[in-house]
Design an enzyme around this catalytic site. Structure first.
Site, PDB file in Angstrom:
ATOM      1  N   MET A   7      -9.997   6.738   8.225  1.00  0.00           N
ATOM      2  CA  MET A   7     -10.312   7.459   6.986  1.00  0.00           C
ATOM      3  C   MET A   7     -11.328   8.558   7.251  1.00  0.00           C
ATOM      4  O   MET A   7     -12.276   8.756   6.487  1.00  0.00           O
ATOM      5  CB  MET A   7     -10.849   6.465   5.927  1.00  0.00           C
ATOM      6  CG  MET A   7      -9.810   5.455   5.525  1.00  0.00           C
ATOM      7  SD  MET A   7     -10.434   4.149   4.453  1.00  0.00           S
ATOM      8  CE  MET A   7     -11.046   2.962   5.638  1.00  0.00           C
ATOM      9  N   LYS A  36      -4.473   3.271  -2.658  1.00  0.00           N
ATOM     10  CA  LYS A  36      -4.771   4.659  -2.981  1.00  0.00           C
ATOM     11  C   LYS A  36      -4.156   5.611  -1.972  1.00  0.00           C
ATOM     12  O   LYS A  36      -3.813   5.251  -0.864  1.00  0.00           O
ATOM     13  CB  LYS A  36      -6.260   4.874  -3.085  1.00  0.00           C
ATOM     14  CG  LYS A  36      -7.014   4.564  -1.815  1.00  0.00           C
ATOM     15  CD  LYS A  36      -8.469   4.887  -2.033  1.00  0.00           C
ATOM     16  CE  LYS A  36      -9.289   4.511  -0.838  1.00  0.00           C
ATOM     17  NZ  LYS A  36     -10.676   4.865  -1.006  1.00  0.00           N
ATOM     18  N   ASP A  49       0.850  -1.193   0.000  1.00  0.00           N
ATOM     19  CA  ASP A  49       0.000   0.000   0.000  1.00  0.00           C
ATOM     20  C   ASP A  49       0.883   1.239   0.000  1.00  0.00           C
ATOM     21  O   ASP A  49       2.002   1.201   0.481  1.00  0.00           O
ATOM     22  CB  ASP A  49      -0.807   0.063   1.310  1.00  0.00           C
ATOM     23  CG  ASP A  49      -1.880  -0.995   1.357  1.00  0.00           C
ATOM     24  OD1 ASP A  49      -2.078  -1.674   0.343  1.00  0.00           O
ATOM     25  OD2 ASP A  49      -2.504  -1.124   2.418  1.00  0.00           O
TER      26      ASP A  49
HETATM   27  N1  SAH Z   1      -5.215  -1.514   7.941  1.00  0.00           N
HETATM   28  C1  SAH Z   1      -4.963  -0.190   8.465  1.00  0.00           C
HETATM   29  C2  SAH Z   1      -6.057   0.792   8.118  1.00  0.00           C
HETATM   30  C3  SAH Z   1      -6.179   1.071   6.655  1.00  0.00           C
HETATM   31  S1  SAH Z   1      -7.382   2.300   6.302  1.00  0.00           S
HETATM   32  C4  SAH Z   1      -4.746  -0.293   9.991  1.00  0.00           C
HETATM   33  O1  SAH Z   1      -5.002  -1.339  10.564  1.00  0.00           O
HETATM   34  O2  SAH Z   1      -4.294   0.673  10.583  1.00  0.00           O
HETATM   35  C5  SAH Z   1      -6.400   3.754   6.225  1.00  0.00           C
HETATM   36  C6  SAH Z   1      -6.619   4.611   7.416  1.00  0.00           C
HETATM   37  O3  SAH Z   1      -5.905   4.108   8.526  1.00  0.00           O
HETATM   38  C7  SAH Z   1      -6.133   6.033   7.287  1.00  0.00           C
HETATM   39  O4  SAH Z   1      -7.080   6.828   6.604  1.00  0.00           O
HETATM   40  C8  SAH Z   1      -6.024   6.450   8.743  1.00  0.00           C
HETATM   41  O5  SAH Z   1      -7.276   6.746   9.272  1.00  0.00           O
HETATM   42  C9  SAH Z   1      -5.551   5.164   9.382  1.00  0.00           C
HETATM   43  N2  SAH Z   1      -4.088   5.100   9.612  1.00  0.00           N
HETATM   44  C10 SAH Z   1      -3.242   4.207   9.127  1.00  0.00           C
HETATM   45  N3  SAH Z   1      -1.983   4.429   9.591  1.00  0.00           N
HETATM   46  C11 SAH Z   1      -2.064   5.502  10.393  1.00  0.00           C
HETATM   47  C12 SAH Z   1      -1.114   6.218  11.167  1.00  0.00           C
HETATM   48  N4  SAH Z   1       0.173   5.877  11.219  1.00  0.00           N
HETATM   49  N5  SAH Z   1      -1.558   7.282  11.877  1.00  0.00           N
HETATM   50  C13 SAH Z   1      -2.841   7.645  11.855  1.00  0.00           C
HETATM   51  N6  SAH Z   1      -3.781   7.002  11.131  1.00  0.00           N
HETATM   52  C14 SAH Z   1      -3.391   5.937  10.408  1.00  0.00           C
END
Ligand code: SAH
Length: 464
Positions: free
Chosen positions: A384, A271, A249
Site C-alpha cells: 500500500m 476498499k 476483496d
Molecule cells: N493480503 C495481501 C495484501 C493486502 S494489502 C497480500 O498478502 O498480498 C494490499 C496491498 O497489497 C496493495 O496495496 C499492494 O501493495 C499489494 N498487492 C496485492 N496484490 C498485488 C499484486 N498482484 N501486485 C502488486 N502488489 C499487490
C-alpha cells in the site's frame, strides 16, 4: 468470443429453410427435432426432401422467397448448396431483418449452427467459430459416449420436481440432494424401474434429505494469491469450488472469481485504492449471517490472508458468533513481486531479515524503525505504498539511507498486466508518480531486478 452461444425458444416461431436437395434436407432433419414451425422454400425439391416434408407435415412453398415471406421469421437457412441462390435468399432475409445462416459460408452468416449432443432437455452445443469442424465433431463423439442416454429422462423428471426441492435450504443441502439424484438414485431407479417411477423416487429422496441433519455453516478464510489463478493453492481452489457464498476483496480479480460455482452468491467488500471502503463490522456481519444460514462461506482475500488483511478481527468476530472457521494461506504480493523480478528476498551476507511493512495505516502514513531500515543491505516489501512513496523516501533519506539504494516497483505482480519499474531511493517518489500506476503496486526496497530479468527490456521500465 465472436459468436455468443444462446438457447433460442422456438415455440410458436417460424424457421425457414431455402433449398432443393441434400443440404436443405440435412437442416430440415436437424430442425425437426425442435418445436418450430418450419417452412421450406424449394423451386425444384428433390424426392428425398419431398418425402420428409410430407412425412412431417412441413409447409412447402415451390418458389423463391421474397422479403415479405420472411417477416416474423425467427431463423432462416440458405441451404441451396449453391452460392448465387443462397445470396439471393440471404438478401431477402436481410431485408426482412431475419437472422440468417448460409450453410458452409461463415462470412455470409449471422449465426452458426453448433454441433449438438442431444439429451433433451439437456443439450450440449459445441462451436469452434468455423476454426475446426473436425475438432467439434470429435468433442461431440466424446460427449456422446460420456453422457448416458437416460440423462434426458432424469432431467425431465428433475425439472418437474424443482419447486418441491425448494423445501431444502438453498445451498449445499439442495446441491447434495440433486447430486444424489443425478449421480446415484436417479440412474439406479431409471435402470431398474423405468422413467415413470422417477417422480416417486424423487419424493422418497427428498424426505430422506429433509430428515438428515443439516451440517452447520462455516467460514474459510482463504488467501487467493496475487491474482493469477495459477498461483492459488489446490485447497483454495477446492474451497472455492464448494462455496455457497464468496465474500471477496476488490483486489481479487475476475479470473479467480470465475472459478467459483456460478450459482454462488458473491459479495464484494473491502476498499479500492483510496475509494469507499466497507466497514469491517459490515464485512463480519455478511460472513456471520450467511454462515448462520447454513452456508459454506469463503472469505477470499488477495495474497495471503494473514498479511495486512485484518484477519484477526474477522476470526475474533466469527469465534464470538460461535462459527467454525479455518485459514488457508496464499502467496503474498511480496513473494509474487520478488519472483517477477527474479530476485531473492533474503540473501546470505546481505540481509538476514526481511520486513513486510505497510506505508499506510488507519491513522495515515505509518511510522517504522527507519534507522534500522536505512542500514545498507536492508530489504523491505512495502505494501500500500503508492501514495506514501514521498513520505517513505523522505524518512529513509533523513535517517541516512543511500539515495542510490535500488528500489523496484511491481504493479499487478503475476497478472497479465504486470509492470516492473526499476528505480532508486532518491527517485522513488517521482518514478512512482511518472509511472501512473492504476493497479496494486508493491515497492521492493533494497532489491533490483536480477540480471536475467533485466535482460528482458520489455519487462522493465527504467526511468533513468
Ligand atoms: N493480503 C495481501 C495484501 C493486502 S494489502 C497480500 O498478502 O498480498 C494490499 C496491498 O497489497 C496493495 O496495496 C499492494 O501493495 C499489494 N498487492 C496485492 N496484490 C498485488 C499484486 N498482484 N501486485 C502488486 N502488489 C499487490
Amino acid at each position: 468470443m465472436q459468436h455468443f452461444p444462446i438457447f433460442l425458444d422456438l415455440a410458436d416461431r417460424r424457421v425457414v429453410i431455402a433449398g432443393n436437395g441434400e443440404v436443405a434436407l440435412a437442416k430440415l432433419r436437424l430442425l425437426l427435432k425442435t418445436v418450430a414451425r418450419i417452412t421450406v422454400f424449394a423451386t425444384e425439391p428433390e424426392a428425398d426432401l419431398l418425402d420428409t416434408i410430407a412425412a412431417h407435415g412441413v409447409t412447402l412453398e415451390r418458389r423463391e422467397a421474397v422479403a415479405e415471406d420472411l417477416t416474423g421469421t425467427a431463423l432462416a437457412y440458405a441451404a441451396h448448396g449453391e452460392a448465387e441462390a443462397d445470396a439471393r435468399f440471404a438478401r431477402a432475409a436481410r431485408a426482412a431483418g431475419v437472422l440468417l445462416n448460409a450453410v458452409d459460408n461463415l462470412e455470409a452468416s449471422d449465426f452458426i449452427t453448433p454441433a449438438i449432443v442431444d439429451r433433451d432437455p439437456v443439450t450440449v452445443a459445441i462451436g469452434t467459430e468455423g476454426a475446426s469442424p473436425v475438432l467439434a465433431r470429435s468433442i461431440k463423439t466424446d460427449l456422446e459416449e460420456r453422457l448416458p442416454q437416460g440423462l434426458g429422462a432424469l432431467a425431465r423428471a428433475g425439472k418437474l420436481f424443482r419447486a418441491r426441492a425448494e423445501a431444502l435450504p438453498y445451498g449445499r443441502a439442495r446441491r447434495d440432494f440433486w447430486a444424489d439424484y443425478y449421480f446415484n438414485t436417479g440412474p439406479e431407479v431409471l435402470a431398474e424401474a423405468g422413467e415413470e417411477l422417477l417422480d416417486h423416487a424423487l419424493e422418497a429422496l427428498l424426505a430422506q434429505h429433509l430428515a438428515a441433519e443439516q451440517e452447520p455453516g462455516r467460514v474459510d478464510l482463504v488467501g487467493a494469491g496475487p491474482g493469477n489463478p495459477d498461483l492459488m493453492t489446490l485447497k483454495a481452489r477446492r474451497l472455492l469450488d464448494q462455496a455457497d457464498v464468496i465474500v471477496h476483496d476488490r483486489l481479487v480479480p475476475q479470473a479467480i472469481l470465475e472459478l467459483a460455482r456460478r450459482e454462488a452468491i458473491f459479495v464484494a467488500v473491502g476498499k479500492e485504492g483510496f475509494g469507499p471502503s466497507t466497514p469491517q463490522s459490515e464485512i463480519n456481519a455478511h460472513m456471520i449471517r450467511h454462515a448462520l444460514d447454513g452456508h459454506r462461506v469463503v472469505r477470499l482475500k488477495g495474497g495471503d490472508a494473514s498479511v495486512f488483511g485484518r484477519l484477526d478481527e474477522e476470526t475474533a468476530a466469527l469465534t464470538e458468533a460461535g462459527i467454525d472457521w479455518s485459514v488457508t494461506p496464499g502467496i503474498t504480493a511480496a513473494s509474487a513481486a520478488a519472483a517477477a523480478i527474479g530476485a531473492s528476498l533474503t540473501r546470505r551476507t546481505r540481509n538476514s531479515e526481511l520486513r513486510l511493512m505497510t506505508a499506510q495505516d488507519i491513522e495515515g502514513y505509518a511510522e517504522q524503525d527507519w534507522r534500522a531500515l536505512a542500514r545498507p543491505g536492508s530489504v523491505a516489501a512495502i505494501y500500500m505504498g503508492k501514495r506514501a512513496a514521498r513520505f517513505v523516501q523522505g524518512r529513509l533519506l533523513m535517517h541516512g539511507a543511500d539515495g542510490l539504494t535500488p528500489v523496484t516497483l511491481v504493479e499487478n505482480a503475476s497478472r497479465p498486466d504486470q509492470r516492473i519499474v526499476a528505480s532508486r531511493l532518491d527517485r522513488l517518489s517521482s518514478d512512482m508518480t511518472d509511472a501512473g500506476f492504476s493497479g496494486p503496486v508493491i515497492t521492493l526496497f533494497g532489491l533490483a531486478p536480477s540480471k536475467a530479468a533485466a535482460a528482458l527490456p520489455d519487462l522493465i521500465e527504467d526511468f533513468a
